[in-house]
Design a protein around this motif. Structure first.
Motif, short mmCIF file in Angstrom:
data_model
loop_
_atom_site.label_atom_id
_atom_site.label_comp_id
_atom_site.label_asym_id
_atom_site.label_seq_id
_atom_site.Cartn_x
_atom_site.Cartn_y
_atom_site.Cartn_z
N TYR A 289 0.84 -1.19 0.00
CA TYR A 289 0.00 0.00 0.00
C TYR A 289 0.88 1.24 0.00
CZ TYR A 289 -4.21 -2.70 1.03
OH TYR A 289 -5.27 -3.58 0.96
N GLU A 290 0.45 2.28 -0.70
CA GLU A 290 1.16 3.56 -0.65
C GLU A 290 0.85 4.27 0.67
OE1 GLU A 290 0.13 5.84 -4.05
OE2 GLU A 290 1.10 4.50 -5.46
N LEU A 291 -0.42 4.27 1.04
CA LEU A 291 -0.86 4.85 2.31
C LEU A 291 -1.82 3.86 2.95
CD1 LEU A 291 -1.08 7.25 4.33
CD2 LEU A 291 -3.02 8.06 2.98
N GLY A 292 -1.56 3.55 4.23
CA GLY A 292 -2.46 2.64 4.92
C GLY A 292 -2.15 1.18 4.66
N PRO A 293 -3.15 0.32 4.87
CA PRO A 293 -4.58 0.62 4.88
C PRO A 293 -5.06 1.44 6.08
CG PRO A 293 -4.24 -1.69 5.39
CD PRO A 293 -2.90 -1.14 4.97
N GLY A 294 -4.37 1.39 7.23
CA GLY A 294 -4.76 2.23 8.36
C GLY A 294 -6.05 1.84 9.03
N VAL A 295 -6.57 0.68 8.71
CA VAL A 295 -7.88 0.25 9.19
C VAL A 295 -7.78 -0.39 10.56
CG1 VAL A 295 -9.78 -1.36 8.71
CG2 VAL A 295 -8.73 -0.07 6.85
N ARG A 296 -8.78 -0.15 11.39
CA ARG A 296 -8.89 -0.80 12.69
C ARG A 296 -9.80 -2.01 12.55
NH1 ARG A 296 -8.23 4.38 12.55
NH2 ARG A 296 -7.03 5.50 14.14
N ILE A 297 -9.36 -3.14 13.07
CA ILE A 297 -10.16 -4.36 12.98
C ILE A 297 -10.36 -4.94 14.38
CG2 ILE A 297 -9.53 -4.96 10.62
CD1 ILE A 297 -7.42 -6.88 11.73
N GLY A 298 -11.47 -5.66 14.56
CA GLY A 298 -11.78 -6.24 15.85
C GLY A 298 -12.36 -5.22 16.80
N GLY A 299 -12.64 -5.65 18.00
CA GLY A 299 -13.23 -4.75 18.98
C GLY A 299 -14.55 -4.21 18.48
N HIS A 300 -14.71 -2.89 18.60
CA HIS A 300 -15.95 -2.25 18.15
C HIS A 300 -15.70 -1.41 16.90
CE1 HIS A 300 -17.76 -3.55 21.89
NE2 HIS A 300 -16.77 -2.98 22.58
N SER A 301 -14.75 -1.82 16.08
CA SER A 301 -14.37 -1.03 14.91
C SER A 301 -15.46 -1.07 13.83
CB SER A 301 -13.07 -1.55 14.31
OG SER A 301 -13.23 -2.88 13.86
N LYS A 302 -15.45 -0.06 12.96
CA LYS A 302 -16.42 0.01 11.87
C LYS A 302 -16.22 -1.12 10.87
CE LYS A 302 -16.81 5.07 12.05
NZ LYS A 302 -16.66 6.34 11.28
N ARG A 303 -15.00 -1.54 10.68
CA ARG A 303 -14.66 -2.52 9.65
C ARG A 303 -15.08 -3.93 10.05
NH1 ARG A 303 -14.05 -4.07 4.84
NH2 ARG A 303 -14.21 -1.85 4.55
N GLY A 304 -15.15 -4.24 11.36
CA GLY A 304 -15.41 -5.60 11.79
C GLY A 304 -14.12 -6.33 12.10
N PRO A 305 -14.14 -7.66 12.17
CA PRO A 305 -12.95 -8.38 12.64
C PRO A 305 -11.87 -8.59 11.59
CG PRO A 305 -14.75 -9.91 12.20
CD PRO A 305 -15.32 -8.52 12.03
N SER A 306 -12.18 -8.41 10.30
CA SER A 306 -11.21 -8.80 9.27
C SER A 306 -10.97 -7.71 8.24
CB SER A 306 -11.69 -10.06 8.53
OG SER A 306 -11.75 -11.16 9.39
N LEU A 307 -9.80 -7.79 7.64
CA LEU A 307 -9.40 -6.92 6.54
C LEU A 307 -8.82 -7.80 5.44
CD1 LEU A 307 -7.23 -3.70 6.71
CD2 LEU A 307 -6.47 -5.61 5.33
N ALA A 308 -9.32 -7.64 4.23
CA ALA A 308 -8.74 -8.32 3.07
C ALA A 308 -7.93 -7.31 2.27
CB ALA A 308 -9.84 -8.92 2.19
N THR A 309 -6.71 -7.68 1.90
CA THR A 309 -5.83 -6.76 1.17
C THR A 309 -6.14 -6.81 -0.33
OG1 THR A 309 -4.11 -8.40 0.70
CG2 THR A 309 -4.01 -7.25 2.84
N PHE A 310 -5.44 -5.96 -1.06
CA PHE A 310 -5.45 -6.06 -2.51
C PHE A 310 -4.82 -7.38 -2.94
CE2 PHE A 310 -1.36 -4.15 -1.43
CZ PHE A 310 -0.47 -4.86 -2.23
N ARG A 311 -4.95 -7.71 -4.21
CA ARG A 311 -4.32 -8.90 -4.75
C ARG A 311 -3.13 -8.51 -5.62
NH1 ARG A 311 -8.86 -13.55 -5.93
NH2 ARG A 311 -10.16 -13.11 -4.10
N SER A 312 -2.05 -9.22 -5.43
CA SER A 312 -0.89 -9.08 -6.30
C SER A 312 -1.05 -10.10 -7.43
CB SER A 312 0.40 -9.36 -5.52
OG SER A 312 1.50 -9.53 -6.40
N LEU A 313 -1.12 -9.61 -8.68
CA LEU A 313 -1.30 -10.46 -9.85
C LEU A 313 0.05 -10.62 -10.53
CD1 LEU A 313 -4.60 -8.88 -11.21
CD2 LEU A 313 -4.34 -10.77 -9.59
N GLN A 314 0.57 -11.83 -10.53
CA GLN A 314 1.94 -12.09 -10.99
C GLN A 314 1.91 -12.93 -12.26
OE1 GLN A 314 4.05 -13.68 -7.55
NE2 GLN A 314 3.04 -12.20 -6.20
#
Length: 736
Positions: A289-314
């Motif tokens: 990532y250039e910036l971030g993702p900066g996301v909060r996961i788990g607890g009472h966060s807006k995103r919920g328990p998980s974060l999926a990243t971008f895909r690297s296509l090789q």
């Protein structure tokens, strides 16, 4: 072409001609190199490429192979040195993911005999792995809008590897797990890699400050590297055989770096920096990532328990021939974003939206075979409304279009320039993008309540009117937002990630309704289908013949990176930005030759054009002209939306053209040849037929005439006589 064939070998052994290499396999084996002796290992392979991992002393990549034919150079390892499988920064603590490491030996090349494997105690370490299959994250039906019958999801398999935190991790990170997905597909030398980071703690959120999905130390021949001269990466050098990109439109990149100069925060203090001999060629792939993702996961966060990243296509090429690489890219896009192969012939309706004007346009479209009308920009069409009178009026028009077999779409500016000072209609101020300075920006924030409001407007309008296409001008363009009160992001750090996610979610919602999507951006893997191809908008203010030559050249260039159906061009039947009568194609009966050239070059490229104006024809003669080229397109449709081999770029001085090729069709190729000059051309041209799959002879017709049998030359080409009058177009059809 001869050099290409020497490298590629016979037609029958080439995945781009005969894609029949069997299933993707995951197999266990013993890795026997190095002083540590045999260790357990696992291989993910599709017979074109293989990635190998050791399981002892812990999990990590130990080889990455291009399974080339002998004429390609045989089986080749791209692996140079051990790297972490990924990196994450959690609450400002940097972790390697995958604890495998090698002692401080040479990183200039891999000496497997001396390669000692070790474990980093402070890294996320291997917990378990399992095998899975590709999932259709977006609904799509093969054959929709004349697309090829491609498998969806693509056939393949993935290796899902889960890592647990190190013993040294602080208590708030003990509930974190990271799963890395390595996914391969049948009959394509492509690996897709991504991470899912999960925090199961119900009370304590963890911030994912940064994530790197791939770090791979490649050999010099595979990556983009600094040469021994003064040429820097990306400047004046052939592209790398190992081509990596991400599936994200913004803020995630795959870049080649130089191991000699790269900073290694992920290296433990025990091993320090890489020991790379000066003068060695040491490319390092970094997908982050250039910036971030900066996301909060788990607890009472807006995103919920998980974060999926971008895909690297090789994508692992076997040759640097530009057309060969372009055709390989075609298969990546067509297989992983197959909705981009849908290809309706559409008209940008730019007249005032009265029932009479609309019916006139629909009747013309039905007469010549057009398939979709788009309420254009600059008209009185508005989609962001709950006015039932307006909605019912549009519903009535769309019902009439459907009775003629024509779909209808509409234009909307959804994010860019919708904020403070933007040229679009201003969204409520509370949803403006907030710049780093604290000032309101010209765009809307797409992770604010504007997303919810826009989605309501759009889905309500679509569901009530039957609109089945959306041209979303100005989707989210990558700007961060400093607001701390917006509904769907916390602050500056996570604003790019969340806005990208919500823009993707918006397009996925459209795909759930089978809505066709034009979007001047790169959200192709999230459901977007077309973007602008090969042009600067101001070129459509040029005189007609200048516009046509420049547009054809730009389109020719973009077809190295885009598939034909992935882009649109533009035809100003009425004035677009400027240029007046010299730029307009209307009245088309007065500009018959230029209009025919335009129809032929866009339909003949398989590239949709925005024919923007009030009507498509103005006389029986121009009606017949449009019908002729639309009928040509439909007769050869599946070939015309296939990849092209570039023959000669338009320069206005002689003939130019290309040939569409598809070895899997009965019709193997369609070549489009243009003479934009004021002179008769009398010459010979060579049609390159290698990718048609033909090996000895070809049957070729010109403009529907009698077929002539040609014997292929040693380079799989045939030589044809070419005679063309000034400012004319011709085409050749190739069969077995």
């Amino acid at each position: 072409m001869l050099l290409l064939l020497l490298l590629c070998g016979a037609v029958s052994g080439d995945w781009l001609v005969n894609p029949n290499y069997g299933p993707v396999t995951v197999t266990n084996f013993e890795y026997t190199h190095g002083p540590q002796g045999p260790v357990k290992a696992v291989q993910l392979s599709n017979s074109l490429i293989s990635r190998r991992f050791v399981l002892q002393p812990t999990f990590g990549t130990i080889d990455y192979l291009r399974n080339a034919s002998l004429r390609h150079g045989g089986l080749q390892s791209m692996f140079r040195a051990v790297e972490p499988e990924a990196e994450v920064t959690l609450d400002n603590i940097v972790y390697k993911v995958g604890a495998l490491q090698q002692p401080n030996v040479s990183y200039a090349y891999c000496n497997r005999t001396a390669l000692q494997l070790d474990v980093d105690p402070d890294a996320f370490t291997y917990s378990s792995h399992k095998i899975g299959a590709p999932v259709a994250h977006i609904p799509w039906k093969p054959g929709t809008r004349h697309s090829p019958k491609l498998s969806w999801p693509p056939k393949g398999a993935n290796l899902q590897v889960t890592f647990k935190p190190p013993a040294s991790a602080p208590p708030q990170h003990k509930d974190i797990s990271i799963t890395i997905y390595y996914e391969m597909y049948e009959n394509m030398p492509l690996l897709s890699k991504w991470m899912v980071i999960t925090n199961t703690n119900p009370t304590t959120a963890v911030q994912v400050n940064h994530a790197t999905v791939e770090l791979f130390a490649a050999n010099g021949a595979d990556g983009l590297y600094e040469t021994h001269g003064s040429i820097a990466p990306d400047k004046g050098r052939v592209p790398p055989l190992f081509e990596a990109r991400t599936d994200q439109a913004h803020s995630a990149n795959c870049k080649w770096e130089n191991d000699n100069t790269h900073s290694y925060p992920h290296k433990s203090s025990a091993f320090g920096f890489h020991n790379v001999e000066q003068g060695a060629v040491t490319p390092l792939l970094n997908c982050s990532y250039e910036l971030g993702p900066g996301v909060r996961i788990g607890g009472h966060s807006k995103r919920g328990p998980s974060l999926a990243t971008f895909r690297s296509l090789q994508l692992l090429h076997d040759n640097t021939d530009m057309d060969r690489m372009a055709i390989a890219r075609y298969h990546v896009t067509a297989r992983l974003a197959p909705w981009t192969t849908e290809n309706p012939v559409f008209f940008h309706f730019a007249d005032s939206i009265t029932d009479a004007n609309f019916k006139h346009a629909i009747d013309q479209m039905a007469a010549v075979g057009f398939e979709m009308l788009i309420y254009s920009f600059g008209t009185n069409f508005t989609l962001e409304t709950t006015d039932e009178r307006v909605i019912q009026e549009i519903a009535g028009q769309i019902k009439y279009a459907h009775s003629k077999g024509i779909e209808v779409g509409g234009y909307d500016l959804i994010c860019l320039e919708r904020g403070n000072g933007g040229y679009g209609r201003h969204v409520p101020e509370k949803w403006d993008n907030v710049q780093e300075s604290g000032k309101k920006g010209p765009d809307a924030c797409f992770a604010s309540g504007w997303y919810d409001q826009l989605l309501f407007y759009v889905t309500n309008f679509i569901d009530k009117t039957g609109l089945s296409m959306l041209e979303t001008d100005g989707p989210y363009g990558g700007e961060p937002c400093k607001s701390t009160t917006h509904e769907h992001h916390h602050d500056w750090d996570d604003s790019i990630y969340e806005q990208t996610q919500f823009q993707s979610r918006f397009y996925e919602e459209m795909r759930n309704r089978s809505v066709f999507i034009n979007q001047p951006d790169n959200y192709f893997f999230q459901g977007g289908q077309k973007t602008g191809m090969g042009y600067n908008e101001n070129q459509y203010s040029l005189p007609r013949w200048q516009d046509l030559t420049i547009s054809r050249a730009g389109m020719y260039d973009d077809l190295y990176t885009h598939i034909p159906t992935q882009g649109w061009m533009f035809l100003p039947l009425i004035q677009y930005h400027a240029g007046g009568a010299a730029a307009e194609f209307s009245p088309v009966s007065e500009h018959y030759k230029a209009y025919e050239f335009a129809l032929a070059q866009y339909l003949g490229a398989g590239v949709a054009a925005c024919y923007r104006g009030h009507q498509l024809f103005d006389t029986p003669g121009t009606e017949a002209l449009v019908k002729k080229w639309v009928s040509f397109y439909k007769a050869h449709r599946q070939t015309l939306i296939s990849p092209i081999v570039h023959m000669r770029r338009a320069d206005g001085q002689s003939w130019d053209g290309w040939i569409h090729v598809n070895s899997q069709l009965t019709e193997k190729g369609v070549a489009m040849i243009f003479n934009p000059t004021e002179e008769t051309i009398n010459t010979h041209i060579a049609l390159p037929l290698y990718y048609t799959g033909l090996e000895t002879t070809a049957m070729i017709t010109q403009e529907g005439g009698a077929a002539t049998k040609y014997t292929l030359q040693r380079d799989y080409s045939v030589v044809l006589p070419l005679r063309m009058a000034p400012k004319t177009v011709t085409y050749f059809v190739v069969t077995a």
